[in-house]
Write a protein that holds these residues in place. Structure first.
Motif, mmCIF file in Angstrom:
data_model
loop_
_atom_site.group_PDB
_atom_site.id
_atom_site.type_symbol
_atom_site.label_atom_id
_atom_site.label_comp_id
_atom_site.label_asym_id
_atom_site.label_seq_id
_atom_site.Cartn_x
_atom_site.Cartn_y
_atom_site.Cartn_z
ATOM 1 N N MET A 151 -111.785 -74.152 -71.600
ATOM 2 C CA MET A 151 -112.410 -75.078 -72.548
ATOM 3 C C MET A 151 -113.913 -74.877 -72.629
ATOM 4 S SD MET A 151 -112.292 -79.269 -72.549
ATOM 5 C CE MET A 151 -113.227 -79.442 -71.005
ATOM 6 N N ILE A 152 -114.581 -74.696 -71.488
ATOM 7 C CA ILE A 152 -116.037 -74.569 -71.484
ATOM 8 C C ILE A 152 -116.478 -73.129 -71.743
ATOM 9 C CG2 ILE A 152 -118.147 -74.870 -70.151
ATOM 10 C CD1 ILE A 152 -116.841 -77.493 -70.957
ATOM 11 N N GLU A 153 -115.948 -72.187 -71.001
ATOM 12 C CA GLU A 153 -116.413 -70.806 -71.117
ATOM 13 C C GLU A 153 -116.003 -70.149 -72.427
ATOM 14 O OE1 GLU A 153 -115.346 -68.500 -67.733
ATOM 15 O OE2 GLU A 153 -116.437 -69.774 -66.308
ATOM 16 N N ASN A 154 -114.793 -70.443 -72.909
ATOM 17 C CA ASN A 154 -114.285 -69.803 -74.122
ATOM 18 C C ASN A 154 -114.124 -70.757 -75.296
ATOM 19 O OD1 ASN A 154 -113.762 -67.158 -72.798
ATOM 20 N ND2 ASN A 154 -112.282 -68.357 -71.629
ATOM 21 N N LEU A 230 -119.768 -73.547 -64.993
ATOM 22 C CA LEU A 230 -119.010 -73.143 -66.179
ATOM 23 C C LEU A 230 -119.941 -72.968 -67.380
ATOM 24 C CD1 LEU A 230 -115.840 -75.440 -65.888
ATOM 25 C CD2 LEU A 230 -116.084 -73.029 -65.210
ATOM 26 N N MET A 231 -120.918 -73.854 -67.529
ATOM 27 C CA MET A 231 -121.842 -73.764 -68.659
ATOM 28 C C MET A 231 -122.777 -72.556 -68.545
ATOM 29 S SD MET A 231 -122.824 -77.817 -69.150
ATOM 30 C CE MET A 231 -123.893 -77.540 -70.577
ATOM 31 N N GLY A 232 -122.881 -72.007 -67.360
ATOM 32 C CA GLY A 232 -123.708 -70.813 -67.160
ATOM 33 C C GLY A 232 -122.943 -69.519 -67.347
ATOM 34 N N GLN A 233 -121.647 -69.613 -67.709
ATOM 35 C CA GLN A 233 -120.819 -68.410 -67.876
ATOM 36 C C GLN A 233 -120.108 -68.397 -69.226
ATOM 37 O OE1 GLN A 233 -119.029 -67.205 -63.730
ATOM 38 N NE2 GLN A 233 -118.822 -69.425 -63.930
ATOM 39 N N ILE A 234 -120.820 -68.844 -70.258
ATOM 40 C CA ILE A 234 -120.249 -68.884 -71.600
ATOM 41 C C ILE A 234 -119.929 -67.468 -72.087
ATOM 42 C CG2 ILE A 234 -120.715 -69.543 -73.998
ATOM 43 C CD1 ILE A 234 -120.294 -71.895 -72.088
ATOM 44 N N ALA A 244 -131.589 -69.589 -77.017
ATOM 45 C CA ALA A 244 -132.606 -68.774 -77.692
ATOM 46 C C ALA A 244 -134.005 -69.157 -77.231
ATOM 47 C CB ALA A 244 -132.493 -68.940 -79.201
ATOM 48 N N ALA A 245 -134.154 -70.362 -76.667
ATOM 49 C CA ALA A 245 -135.457 -70.814 -76.191
ATOM 50 C C ALA A 245 -135.692 -70.453 -74.732
ATOM 51 C CB ALA A 245 -135.576 -72.324 -76.370
ATOM 52 N N ASP A 246 -134.713 -69.853 -74.070
ATOM 53 C CA ASP A 246 -134.837 -69.459 -72.668
ATOM 54 C C ASP A 246 -135.609 -68.148 -72.574
ATOM 55 O OD1 ASP A 246 -133.484 -70.110 -69.830
ATOM 56 O OD2 ASP A 246 -133.520 -67.935 -70.112
ATOM 57 N N ASP A 247 -136.397 -67.988 -71.515
ATOM 58 C CA ASP A 247 -137.190 -66.764 -71.365
ATOM 59 C C ASP A 247 -136.477 -65.688 -70.555
ATOM 60 O OD1 ASP A 247 -137.296 -67.671 -68.773
ATOM 61 O OD2 ASP A 247 -139.462 -68.032 -68.754
ATOM 62 N N GLY A 248 -135.188 -65.900 -70.322
ATOM 63 C CA GLY A 248 -134.413 -64.927 -69.566
ATOM 64 C C GLY A 248 -134.222 -65.322 -68.114
ATOM 65 N N SER A 249 -134.776 -66.461 -67.725
ATOM 66 C CA SER A 249 -134.676 -66.915 -66.335
ATOM 67 C C SER A 249 -133.303 -67.492 -66.008
ATOM 68 C CB SER A 249 -135.753 -67.969 -66.053
ATOM 69 O OG SER A 249 -137.038 -67.441 -66.267
ATOM 70 N N GLY A 250 -132.567 -67.913 -67.032
ATOM 71 C CA GLY A 250 -131.234 -68.465 -66.797
ATOM 72 C C GLY A 250 -130.998 -69.739 -67.568
ATOM 73 N N TRP A 251 -129.895 -69.783 -68.300
ATOM 74 C CA TRP A 251 -129.563 -70.938 -69.117
ATOM 75 C C TRP A 251 -128.165 -71.429 -68.756
ATOM 76 C CZ3 TRP A 251 -125.088 -69.327 -71.051
ATOM 77 C CH2 TRP A 251 -124.925 -67.961 -71.344
ATOM 78 N N ALA A 252 -127.838 -72.615 -69.229
ATOM 79 C CA ALA A 252 -126.485 -73.168 -69.129
ATOM 80 C C ALA A 252 -126.279 -73.960 -70.416
ATOM 81 C CB ALA A 252 -126.359 -74.073 -67.914
#
Length: 312
Positions: A151-154, A230-234, A244-252
């Motif tokens: 549900m979250i990843e896919n 789970l939100m970090g492995q979309i 798109a606003a993340d600088d590459g450090s890591g998003w969720a």
């Protein structure tokens, strides 16, 4: 079928939660400028060495005699409104955003009204399931974990429907949201979880539950870590939106997109945590009336960048 229920919530006022620091220092008043500004210099003691051979106890004012310097109040909502002038919102479309600087507590919101959640409600569904499991003193079952991952990843809809049924549909979601502090969200009728109505401010409140602490969240540390993971492995084809606003450090994140059959226009939403210049931000962007999904994605990403820029 369109949901007639659209609960509105006032835009959250901007606020800053300052951090207070205490230091042992000798305070020397240097004097006022022509404009009346008073400068205060703090100098830390090192061992038993004298700070100044000319300084005496009588020369130094007590801490109580130094008047505090008032900090300017920043209207972050106004800054965000100004930043949004750079975002092109197509005719017929609408967008709303809420953003929080996790470190400082500064926050802002833009836009009003209720929006269809589409698939961002899947974060709310899983948060509700985790809260219900905590109440029952149990762990998620293997089947529930499998559904949650898909549900979250896919963004698998069948898995969302299975867990929607498991939590008690809209009734279960609404009860959990009341405890989470959401006041402008109402679960979709029947099996129409994607037509749950929400606001950007409520989605920010939900993110604070997911990424909060033991003192601020109803979810346990284990539940929060599970949802964050789970939100970090979309899935790679869904890595757009607030990321798109993340600088590459890591998003969720979790995105939602839904073509409305009655209008042929798109709901496009995105919620999550991003990192920029070492600072963490929670961002929730909801939009509707987009001519295409691609145009909705562009609008959401531009809005997320503007929101974070307004707080920096």
């Amino acid at each position: 079928m369109e949901s007639p229920r659209a609960t509105r919530r006032r835009a959250r006022p901007s606020r800053v939660r300052p951090l207070l620091y205490t230091a042992l220092a000798a305070v020397t008043v240097l004097g006022g400028t022509a404009a009346g500004t008073v400068y205060v210099k703090a100098q830390a003691h090192s061992g038993a060495a004298d700070v100044s051979s000319a300084a005496t106890a009588a020369d130094s004012p007590s801490l109580e005699s130094v008047e505090p310097v008032a900090q300017p109040t920043v209207d972050y909502d106004a800054r965000l409104t100004k930043a949004m002038k750079s975002v092109s919102v197509p005719d017929g479309a609408a967008v709303s955003v809420a953003v929080l600087d996790v470190s400082s507590g500064a926050n802002a919101s833009y836009g009003k009204g209720a929006f269809d959640t589409a698939s961002i409600v899947k974060v709310d569904i899983l948060a509700t399931l985790l809260l219900q499991a905590q109440d029952a003193g149990r762990h998620l079952t293997a089947a529930e974990k499998s559904y949650a991952t898909s549900m979250i990843e896919n963004s698998d809809n069948a898995s969302a429907t299975a867990l929607w049924d498991r939590i008690g549909k809209a009734g279960g979601l609404d009860a959990a949201n009341k405890r989470f502090g959401l006041t402008g969200t109402e679960g979709g009728a029947g099996v129409l979880w994607g037509l749950t109505q929400t606001t950007a401010a409520d989605q920010l409140t939900l993110l604070e539950q997911v990424f909060g602490t033991n003192s601020t969240s109803k979810l346990s540390a284990a539940s929060r870590a599970y949802l964050q993971g789970l939100m970090g492995q979309i899935a790679s084809d869904q890595q757009w939106g607030v990321s798109a606003a993340d600088d590459g450090s890591g998003w969720a994140l979790k995105n939602g997109w839904l073509p409305r059959s009655t209008t042929n226009l798109w709901d496009v939403n995105s919620i999550g945590r991003v990192t920029t210049n070492g600072r963490h931000y929670l961002v929730a962007v909801v939009s509707k009336g987009n001519a295409t999904q691609a145009k909705g994605i562009t609008l959401v990403e531009s809005t997320a960048k503007a929101a974070i820029a307004a707080l920096r």
